[in-house]
Design a protein around this motif. Structure first.
Motif, PDB file in Angstrom:
ATOM      1  N   THR A 237       0.720  -1.341  -0.195  1.00 37.99           N
ATOM      2  CA  THR A 237       0.056   0.146  -0.085  1.00 37.99           C
ATOM      3  C   THR A 237       0.848   1.334   0.025  1.00 37.99           C
ATOM      4  N   THR A 238       1.968   1.212   0.682  1.00 43.60           N
ATOM      5  CA  THR A 238       2.994   2.389   0.754  1.00 43.60           C
ATOM      6  C   THR A 238       3.563   2.585  -0.569  1.00 43.60           C
ATOM      7  N   GLY A 239       4.034   1.557  -1.060  1.00 45.85           N
ATOM      8  CA  GLY A 239       4.616   1.571  -2.367  1.00 45.85           C
ATOM      9  C   GLY A 239       3.615   2.090  -3.320  1.00 45.85           C
ATOM     10  N   LEU A 240       2.386   1.672  -3.458  1.00 46.23           N
ATOM     11  CA  LEU A 240       1.202   2.012  -4.366  1.00 46.23           C
ATOM     12  C   LEU A 240       1.077   3.448  -4.176  1.00 46.23           C
ATOM     13  N   ILE A 241       1.064   4.059  -2.974  1.00 49.30           N
ATOM     14  CA  ILE A 241       0.734   5.333  -2.846  1.00 49.30           C
ATOM     15  C   ILE A 241       2.076   6.307  -3.270  1.00 49.30           C
ATOM     16  N   LEU A 242       3.259   5.748  -3.309  1.00 52.44           N
ATOM     17  CA  LEU A 242       4.189   6.624  -3.657  1.00 52.44           C
ATOM     18  C   LEU A 242       4.683   6.370  -5.283  1.00 52.44           C
ATOM     19  N   THR A 243       4.195   5.567  -5.886  1.00 47.01           N
ATOM     20  CA  THR A 243       4.366   5.260  -7.079  1.00 47.01           C
ATOM     21  C   THR A 243       3.180   5.024  -8.077  1.00 47.01           C
ATOM     22  N   SER A 244       3.041   4.016  -8.568  1.00 46.17           N
ATOM     23  CA  SER A 244       1.626   3.981  -9.456  1.00 46.17           C
ATOM     24  C   SER A 244       1.294   2.574  -9.428  1.00 46.17           C
ATOM     25  N   PRO A 245      -0.150   1.940  -9.895  1.00 43.80           N
ATOM     26  CA  PRO A 245      -0.239   0.945 -10.083  1.00 43.80           C
ATOM     27  C   PRO A 245       0.570  -0.073 -10.901  1.00 43.80           C
ATOM     28  N   THR A 246       0.984   0.540 -12.104  1.00 41.92           N
ATOM     29  CA  THR A 246       2.008  -0.151 -12.735  1.00 41.92           C
ATOM     30  C   THR A 246       3.041  -0.673 -12.191  1.00 41.92           C
ATOM     31  N   VAL A 247       3.770   0.337 -11.453  1.00 46.72           N
ATOM     32  CA  VAL A 247       4.976  -0.069 -10.875  1.00 46.72           C
ATOM     33  C   VAL A 247       4.791  -0.963  -9.620  1.00 46.72           C
ATOM     34  N   ALA A 248       3.807  -0.892  -8.802  1.00 46.69           N
ATOM     35  CA  ALA A 248       3.366  -1.923  -7.786  1.00 46.69           C
ATOM     36  C   ALA A 248       3.062  -3.327  -8.355  1.00 46.69           C
ATOM     37  N   SER A 249       2.413  -3.206  -9.623  1.00 46.66           N
ATOM     38  CA  SER A 249       2.150  -4.772 -10.154  1.00 46.66           C
ATOM     39  C   SER A 249       3.500  -5.296 -10.521  1.00 46.66           C
ATOM     40  N   VAL A 250       4.298  -4.374 -11.037  1.00 46.49           N
ATOM     41  CA  VAL A 250       5.747  -5.134 -11.556  1.00 46.49           C
ATOM     42  C   VAL A 250       6.349  -5.879 -10.423  1.00 46.49           C
ATOM     43  N   TRP A 251       6.340  -5.093  -9.137  1.00 44.99           N
ATOM     44  CA  TRP A 251       7.072  -5.510  -7.984  1.00 44.99           C
ATOM     45  C   TRP A 251       6.386  -6.880  -7.533  1.00 44.99           C
ATOM     46  N   ASP A 252       4.872  -6.443  -7.456  1.00 45.22           N
ATOM     47  CA  ASP A 252       4.159  -7.532  -6.938  1.00 45.22           C
ATOM     48  C   ASP A 252       3.956  -8.905  -7.697  1.00 45.22           C
ATOM     49  N   GLY A 253       4.432  -8.629  -8.850  1.00 48.18           N
ATOM     50  CA  GLY A 253       4.307  -9.817  -9.821  1.00 48.18           C
ATOM     51  C   GLY A 253       5.386 -10.611 -10.204  1.00 48.18           C
ATOM     52  N   PRO A 254       6.084 -10.387 -11.336  1.00 48.37           N
ATOM     53  CA  PRO A 254       7.281 -11.175 -11.404  1.00 48.37           C
ATOM     54  C   PRO A 254       8.591 -10.949 -10.839  1.00 48.37           C
ATOM     55  N   MET A 255       8.562  -9.936 -10.022  1.00 47.78           N
ATOM     56  CA  MET A 255       9.824  -9.802  -9.125  1.00 47.78           C
ATOM     57  C   MET A 255       9.804 -10.767  -7.834  1.00 47.78           C
ATOM     58  N   ILE A 256       8.748 -11.347  -7.474  1.00 48.29           N
ATOM     59  CA  ILE A 256       8.376 -12.133  -6.474  1.00 48.29           C
ATOM     60  C   ILE A 256       9.016 -13.762  -6.638  1.00 48.29           C
ATOM     61  N   PRO A 257       8.882 -14.382  -7.869  1.00 51.07           N
ATOM     62  CA  PRO A 257       9.535 -15.520  -7.969  1.00 51.07           C
ATOM     63  C   PRO A 257      10.898 -15.310  -8.117  1.00 51.07           C
ATOM     64  N   LEU A 258      11.616 -14.172  -8.765  1.00 53.54           N
ATOM     65  CA  LEU A 258      12.951 -14.067  -8.667  1.00 53.54           C
ATOM     66  C   LEU A 258      13.529 -13.824  -7.350  1.00 53.54           C
ATOM     67  N   GLY A 259      12.826 -13.210  -6.491  1.00 55.08           N
ATOM     68  CA  GLY A 259      13.308 -13.030  -4.986  1.00 55.08           C
ATOM     69  C   GLY A 259      13.330 -14.089  -4.202  1.00 55.08           C
ATOM     70  N   CYS A 260      12.394 -14.871  -4.521  1.00 60.34           N
ATOM     71  CA  CYS A 260      12.136 -16.319  -3.618  1.00 60.34           C
ATOM     72  C   CYS A 260      13.338 -17.099  -3.988  1.00 60.34           C
ATOM     73  N   PHE A 261      13.601 -17.249  -5.407  1.00 60.73           N
ATOM     74  CA  PHE A 261      14.323 -18.149  -5.825  1.00 60.73           C
ATOM     75  C   PHE A 261      15.769 -17.766  -5.418  1.00 60.73           C
ATOM     76  N   CYS A 262      16.155 -16.613  -5.639  1.00 59.37           N
ATOM     77  CA  CYS A 262      17.515 -16.240  -5.283  1.00 59.37           C
ATOM     78  C   CYS A 262      17.888 -16.287  -3.946  1.00 59.37           C
TER      79      CYS A 262
END
Length: 139
Positions: free
Chosen positions: A17-42
């Protein structure tokens, strides 16, 4: 167990929610979407909870990097196009720093965007911690 619960129930929604307030829905969805599998894997490979594929090590990492690379392109295009959800010309912006700092808008917008992305990195870290700690419970 307690850290996994706190991370999943408290840190994830607050960071998102804080990230969404500071950026935009597009940016928040990038971090909430494909970045999570990479973070978990690494994180899992670093901690020794998972191993890279012996038969296709480059394919496994490459597919994750391809998804993340595409997401980063979306993030950069969104930012460079000015659609990052802050500092619009309508006066209804969520950028309070611009108003309180006497109108030094462009620099404050960049700082706000960077802060928002740093907070959204917390989404990846919190989800990774939650998933990996729950995985440890099964062993």
């Amino acid at each position: 167990i307690i850290f996994a619960g706190l991370s999943g129930m408290l840190l994830l929604p607050i960071s998102y929610t804080t990230g969404l307030i500071l950026t935009s829905p597009t940016v928040a969805s990038v971090w909430d979407g494909p970045m999570i599998p990479l973070g978990c894997f690494c994180t899992a490979v670093t901690l020794g909870l998972e191993n890279r594929s012996k038969s296709h090590p480059f394919g496994q990492v490459g597919s994750l990097l391809l998804a993340v690379g595409g997401s980063i392109v979306v993030l950069l295009v969104d930012y460079m196009g000015g659609g990052h959800g802050i500092g619009g010309g309508d006066g209804g912006s969520t950028n309070d720093a611009k108003i309180s700092n006497g109108g030094g808008g462009v620099v404050n917008e960049h700082i706000q965007f960077i802060r928002g992305n740093m907070v959204l990195m917390g989404v990846v870290a919190a989800y990774s911690a939650t998933a990996l700690l729950q995985k440890r419970l099964t062993h």
